[in-house]
Design an enzyme around this catalytic site. Sequence first.
Site, PDB file in Angstrom:
ATOM      1  N   ASP A  15       0.758  -1.191   0.122  1.00 34.59           N
ATOM      2  CA  ASP A  15      -0.199   0.174  -0.043  1.00 34.59           C
ATOM      3  C   ASP A  15       0.814   1.307   0.021  1.00 34.59           C
ATOM      4  OD1 ASP A  15      -2.029  -1.386  -0.034  1.00 34.59           O
ATOM      5  OD2 ASP A  15      -2.748  -1.116   2.206  1.00 34.59           O
ATOM      6  N   ARG A  95      -0.169   4.397  17.805  1.00 28.35           N
ATOM      7  CA  ARG A  95      -0.549   5.535  16.962  1.00 28.35           C
ATOM      8  C   ARG A  95      -0.110   7.063  17.171  1.00 28.35           C
ATOM      9  NH1 ARG A  95       0.572   1.523  14.046  1.00 28.35           N
ATOM     10  NH2 ARG A  95      -1.071   0.733  12.556  1.00 28.35           N
ATOM     11  N   ASP A 124      -7.430   3.198  12.171  1.00 28.83           N
ATOM     12  CA  ASP A 124      -6.174   4.270  12.064  1.00 28.83           C
ATOM     13  C   ASP A 124      -6.112   5.377  11.611  1.00 28.83           C
ATOM     14  OD1 ASP A 124      -4.654   2.286  13.576  1.00 28.83           O
ATOM     15  OD2 ASP A 124      -3.706   1.353  11.786  1.00 28.83           O
ATOM     16  N   SER A 178      -3.661  -9.563   7.340  1.00 25.42           N
ATOM     17  CA  SER A 178      -3.237  -8.335   7.558  1.00 25.42           C
ATOM     18  C   SER A 178      -2.697  -8.176   9.102  1.00 25.42           C
ATOM     19  CB  SER A 178      -4.511  -7.259   7.463  1.00 25.42           C
ATOM     20  OG  SER A 178      -4.056  -6.147   7.749  1.00 25.42           O
TER      21      SER A 178
END
Length: 410
Positions: A15, A95, A124, A178
């Site tokens: 990605d 994050r 996210d 993932s």
Amino acid sequence: MAKDKVVLAYSGGLDTTAIIPWLKENYGYEVICCCVDCGQGEELDGLEERARYCGASKLYIEDITDSFAEDYIIPCVMADAVYENKYLLGTSMARPGIAKKLVEIARKEDAVAICHGATGKGNDQIRFELSIKALAPDIEIIAPWRDDKWTLESRQDEIDYCKAHGIDLPFDVDESYSRDRNLWHISHEGLELEDPSLEPDYKHLLVLSKTPQEAPDEAEEVTMTFEAGVPTSVNGRQMKAADIIRELNRLGGKHGIGIIDIVENRVVGMKSRGVYETPGGTILMEAHRQLEELCIDRATMEEKKNIGNKLAQVVYEGKWFTPLSEALRAFVLSTQTYVTGQVKFRLYKGNIIKAGTTSPYSLYSESLASFTTGDQYDHHDAQGFITLFGLPLKVRAQMLEHVEKKAKFR
């Protein structure tokens, strides 16, 4: 004339690799990649060459592992912050630290924008963008998956796009799990996990851990110490927080600790299913709970439980850099002054078995708790609620007086 710069949160995966030429083509920006190391290990190997090969002018690899442990993980451990009773916030806690570093690099490079590769379905995007807005409201945020210019809808589309722009890397078109990995945990989504009726394929899935069935047949005893809520040693070895987590990951993974299969409620409104491996984190939080049982009074513990649940929700929703988050963490920190002592437990086939807890600030009184009449408790005290509910205050005052006397004679 120099081009404007954008800082891309870069992992090296398909990605974010496809995003590099996409940003150059659609925005005309100079792309500066930034990979923030939260303890993901070998996943960072070869990123410098890959980023430049794909068209980035520069790559920063920023190690925030110690800060992640001390500034984000430990406050959540102190709070016993667990989302929906199971999720130990492994991705959520990382994050804000990543976003803070992205902002620092953007300021250093005088970039006009920050770009992330989070999809429009996940949490996210919210966590990154709320943190960036709180720290740098003037910087533009680019989210390709929500951008009308982004027309790539599959891994094959992304592979084809990269090849059309001279990027030929060995990305596999077949989908795998993932995953998100850092010092605290590794998460798994996708494949059979998308059907809640199916059992996870643990032989294919697990990275950090053995299943409890495959764990050793012999239990292993572990001793930990804490000072004011902060872990300080494992089995007699003084270590910083990050190294304690690494050691507990080793021990917990060996004994099948901390594997959870959950369906959670995402911020965007949908349910998702994932398997999380958090071996060290599960041990650390349980050890901290065991010590708090001795050191925190009933009323404070009741309120702290509510605060911990609220903080878990706030962190999960990406609101670390908010006044509410600061206030919640300040309350929790105030409760940790006397959470000092030693915790012993055994690890055995997925279980953490208590084996003894001690603290110089223990509120436990053997004389009071004994089934035989002790010398500190008058059964007539139970006649009045004020006296009864004042008992914890009396015990705490006696403990502090005892500690102060000992300190004077050292």
